[in-house]
Design a protein around this motif. Structure first.
Motif, PDB file in Angstrom:
ATOM      1  N   ALA A  19       0.843  -1.202   0.000  1.00  0.00           N
ATOM      2  CA  ALA A  19       0.000   0.000   0.000  1.00  0.00           C
ATOM      3  C   ALA A  19       0.877   1.250   0.000  1.00  0.00           C
ATOM      4  O   ALA A  19       1.011   1.934   1.011  1.00  0.00           O
ATOM      5  CB  ALA A  19      -0.933  -0.006   1.209  1.00  0.00           C
ATOM      6  N   PHE A  20       1.482   1.529  -1.149  1.00  0.00           N
ATOM      7  CA  PHE A  20       2.342   2.714  -1.262  1.00  0.00           C
ATOM      8  C   PHE A  20       1.608   3.977  -0.845  1.00  0.00           C
ATOM      9  O   PHE A  20       2.172   4.852  -0.192  1.00  0.00           O
ATOM     10  CB  PHE A  20       2.830   2.852  -2.710  1.00  0.00           C
ATOM     11  CG  PHE A  20       3.577   4.131  -2.987  1.00  0.00           C
ATOM     12  CD1 PHE A  20       4.885   4.294  -2.566  1.00  0.00           C
ATOM     13  CD2 PHE A  20       2.968   5.175  -3.682  1.00  0.00           C
ATOM     14  CE1 PHE A  20       5.581   5.478  -2.813  1.00  0.00           C
ATOM     15  CE2 PHE A  20       3.652   6.355  -3.943  1.00  0.00           C
ATOM     16  CZ  PHE A  20       4.962   6.504  -3.509  1.00  0.00           C
ATOM     17  N   ALA A  21       0.333   4.073  -1.189  1.00  0.00           N
ATOM     18  CA  ALA A  21      -0.429   5.308  -0.982  1.00  0.00           C
ATOM     19  C   ALA A  21      -0.539   5.719   0.481  1.00  0.00           C
ATOM     20  O   ALA A  21      -0.796   6.894   0.775  1.00  0.00           O
ATOM     21  CB  ALA A  21      -1.825   5.170  -1.587  1.00  0.00           C
ATOM     22  N   VAL A  22      -0.356   4.773   1.422  1.00  0.00           N
ATOM     23  CA  VAL A  22      -0.422   5.124   2.845  1.00  0.00           C
ATOM     24  C   VAL A  22       0.923   4.949   3.537  1.00  0.00           C
ATOM     25  O   VAL A  22       1.015   5.079   4.760  1.00  0.00           O
ATOM     26  CB  VAL A  22      -1.502   4.293   3.580  1.00  0.00           C
ATOM     27  CG1 VAL A  22      -2.880   4.620   3.057  1.00  0.00           C
ATOM     28  CG2 VAL A  22      -1.229   2.803   3.483  1.00  0.00           C
ATOM     29  N   SER A  23       1.962   4.690   2.786  1.00  0.00           N
ATOM     30  CA  SER A  23       3.258   4.391   3.389  1.00  0.00           C
ATOM     31  C   SER A  23       3.952   5.611   3.980  1.00  0.00           C
ATOM     32  O   SER A  23       4.984   5.474   4.643  1.00  0.00           O
ATOM     33  CB  SER A  23       4.176   3.704   2.361  1.00  0.00           C
ATOM     34  OG  SER A  23       3.704   2.404   2.092  1.00  0.00           O
ATOM     35  N   HIS A  24       3.381   6.798   3.759  1.00  0.00           N
ATOM     36  CA  HIS A  24       3.920   8.009   4.392  1.00  0.00           C
ATOM     37  C   HIS A  24       3.269   8.263   5.749  1.00  0.00           C
ATOM     38  O   HIS A  24       3.627   9.221   6.441  1.00  0.00           O
ATOM     39  CB  HIS A  24       3.710   9.221   3.485  1.00  0.00           C
ATOM     40  CG  HIS A  24       2.277   9.553   3.208  1.00  0.00           C
ATOM     41  ND1 HIS A  24       1.400   8.636   2.685  1.00  0.00           N
ATOM     42  CD2 HIS A  24       1.561  10.700   3.383  1.00  0.00           C
ATOM     43  CE1 HIS A  24       0.206   9.196   2.533  1.00  0.00           C
ATOM     44  NE2 HIS A  24       0.285  10.426   2.962  1.00  0.00           N
ATOM     45  N   ARG A  25       2.329   7.398   6.133  1.00  0.00           N
ATOM     46  CA  ARG A  25       1.602   7.576   7.393  1.00  0.00           C
ATOM     47  C   ARG A  25       2.109   6.583   8.449  1.00  0.00           C
ATOM     48  O   ARG A  25       2.188   5.390   8.182  1.00  0.00           O
ATOM     49  CB  ARG A  25       0.108   7.380   7.188  1.00  0.00           C
ATOM     50  CG  ARG A  25      -0.488   8.340   6.159  1.00  0.00           C
ATOM     51  CD  ARG A  25      -1.997   8.289   6.174  1.00  0.00           C
ATOM     52  NE  ARG A  25      -2.584   9.138   5.147  1.00  0.00           N
ATOM     53  CZ  ARG A  25      -2.717  10.461   5.246  1.00  0.00           C
ATOM     54  NH1 ARG A  25      -2.300  11.083   6.335  1.00  0.00           N
ATOM     55  NH2 ARG A  25      -3.268  11.159   4.268  1.00  0.00           N
ATOM     56  N   ALA A  26       2.411   7.081   9.633  1.00  0.00           N
ATOM     57  CA  ALA A  26       2.884   6.214  10.720  1.00  0.00           C
ATOM     58  C   ALA A  26       1.684   5.627  11.455  1.00  0.00           C
ATOM     59  O   ALA A  26       1.441   5.915  12.636  1.00  0.00           O
ATOM     60  CB  ALA A  26       3.777   6.991  11.671  1.00  0.00           C
ATOM     61  N   HIS A  27       0.922   4.801  10.755  1.00  0.00           N
ATOM     62  CA  HIS A  27      -0.253   4.158  11.333  1.00  0.00           C
ATOM     63  C   HIS A  27       0.097   2.734  11.765  1.00  0.00           C
ATOM     64  O   HIS A  27       1.120   2.177  11.358  1.00  0.00           O
ATOM     65  CB  HIS A  27      -1.397   4.149  10.323  1.00  0.00           C
ATOM     66  CG  HIS A  27      -1.977   5.499  10.067  1.00  0.00           C
ATOM     67  ND1 HIS A  27      -2.973   5.742   9.133  1.00  0.00           N
ATOM     68  CD2 HIS A  27      -1.706   6.720  10.611  1.00  0.00           C
ATOM     69  CE1 HIS A  27      -3.289   7.023   9.122  1.00  0.00           C
ATOM     70  NE2 HIS A  27      -2.539   7.629  10.003  1.00  0.00           N
ATOM     71  N   ALA A  28      -0.790   2.145  12.571  1.00  0.00           N
ATOM     72  CA  ALA A  28      -0.514   0.816  13.118  1.00  0.00           C
ATOM     73  C   ALA A  28      -0.299  -0.219  12.027  1.00  0.00           C
ATOM     74  O   ALA A  28       0.614  -1.045  12.113  1.00  0.00           O
ATOM     75  CB  ALA A  28      -1.658   0.388  14.039  1.00  0.00           C
ATOM     76  N   SER A  29      -1.129  -0.185  10.980  1.00  0.00           N
ATOM     77  CA  SER A  29      -1.018  -1.200   9.926  1.00  0.00           C
ATOM     78  C   SER A  29       0.171  -0.965   9.011  1.00  0.00           C
ATOM     79  O   SER A  29       0.539  -1.835   8.234  1.00  0.00           O
ATOM     80  CB  SER A  29      -2.309  -1.226   9.093  1.00  0.00           C
ATOM     81  OG  SER A  29      -2.490   0.012   8.411  1.00  0.00           O
TER      82      SER A  29
END
Length: 392
Positions: free
Chosen positions: A144-154
């Protein structure tokens, strides 16, 4: 960074973070399944390895609550139709029922966990939440490149808890194309940057000054640069607090020998509306009370000439309000110019990709990135938390 090819997956529980945040119509039907289809190479590789496939994703912004209009049920049904095999939707992404469903899986089974963002702990990168999901997996794959800038749990929490982890094919392809375009480009390298706000892209613009040979700036953000040079832009959108920064950027570009191109004419309108009165004006002749909403024909030719000898083109952001036909011609012409170029062309951002699709030139772009924020973060020279955790 390991890739999925480096791992033996046979018989293992493989948790894949995908981006199935797909657009839906009012009746709950998926209107564009490209995000699902982009994950198919990774999904099929895992199934061919006779592994147990567990998918997790977010959908929309339910705010940490169970809002069923953001359920992943449509995505699970759609994927099942594509794969021609059952895709079971777990009742949640954590909890005893979901764990039992995963525990009962056989090689070749597919389970999709319910929307991660039904829990606020996802966006908070809560350790306990990440551990709850991680214990269902033997292997973690980020696709999921599109969310890889977010430090989220997943994105960062779960892989920190799983011994075997790697990038999926989509994430690896995204990083490879960006590396080719920005870090080891065939020159000349041209950056084409548009969109509404200088504030959202100033960091990227500054970082790219040390990488590109030519910079083309269009869209509403060009208004601020032009006004910083003493040009009256009428009622056009201007970020007054960034005029000094824009002026400094122009000076730095000149000092570093980067060729900087700004619009020389516009399609101007008396108001922001599809049925507004419009006319072509030079950049110095925007009427009082009118606004620039698209680059004009002279700017289109000017920008096309700037890209004529490019060997690499990176594009983020449209040249005008292309969603309205009256202000789409400039962006459509640039789409055609990029598509017909002999350069390696990489586009990033939802608006840029939407414009390319509208132009009918998608097949002629070398690569269209799936991530707007992540793509912009890379343009700013930042590392992506979701990629860095895979390297540890």
């Amino acid at each position: 960074m390991n890739t999925i090819r480096d791992l033996d997956l046979k018989g293992k529980r493989v948790l894949v973070r995908v981006d199935f945040n797909v657009p839906m119509d009012g009746d709950g039907n998926i209107t564009d399944d490209i995000r699902i289809r982009m994950a198919l190479p990774t999904i099929n590789h895992i199934l061919n390895q006779e592994a147990k496939l567990i998918l997790c994703s977010h959908m929309g912004r339910p705010g940490g609550k169970r809002v069923m209009e953001f359920s992943l049920a449509p995505a699970a049904s759609h994927l099942a139709a594509i794969l021609e095999r059952p895709v079971l939707l777990a009742p949640d992404c954590v909890g005893g029922e979901s764990e039992a469903l995963v525990a009962a899986m056989q090689p070749g089974d597919v389970v999709m966990l319910e929307n991660l963002r039904f829990h606020k702990q996802e966006t908070e990168n809560d350790t306990v939440f990440a551990e709850q999901i991680a214990r269902m997996a033997d292997v973690y794959i980020n696709d999921a490149f599109a969310v890889s800038h977010r430090a989220h749990a997943s994105v960062v929490g779960i892989p920190a808890c799983v011994a075997e982890k790697a990038a999926g094919f989509l994430l690896q392809t995204e990083m490879d194309f960006f590396h080719k375009a920005m870090d080891t480009p065939v020159r000349p390298l041209v950056a084409l940057v548009g969109g509404a706000k200088v504030s959202s892209k100033l960091g990227a613009l500054k970082n790219m000054l040390d990488k590109v040979d030519t910079m083309i700036i269009g869209g509403a953000m060009a208004n601020t640069f032009l006004k910083s040079q003493g040009i009256d832009m009428g009622a056009s959108k201007i970020e007054e607090d960034l005029l000094a920064s824009a002026r400094e950027f122009v000076r730095e570009a000149e000092e570093k020998g980067v060729k900087l191109y700004l619009p020389v004419d516009f399609v101007a309108a008396d108001r922001f509306a599809a049925d507004a009165v419009v006319k072509n004006v030079t950049s110095r002749d925007v009427p009082e009370g009118w606004m620039a909403l698209d680059i004009g024909p002279a700017s289109t030719i000017y920008f096309q000439e700037a890209m004529a000898d490019a060997r690499t083109i990176v594009w983020n952001g449209p040249m005008g309000a292309f969603e309205m036909d009256a202000f789409a011609r400039g962006t459509m012409a640039i789409c055609q110019a990029v598509a017909s170029s002999h350069a390696l062309s990489v586009t990033g951002g939802g608006d840029s990709n939407a414009a390319v699709k509208k132009s009918g030139e998608a097949a002629n772009i070398s690569y269209m990135s799936t991530g707007g924020g992540a793509f912009l973060a890379l343009m700013e020279g930042k590392t992506l938390p979701g990629v860095e955790v895979l390297r540890k």
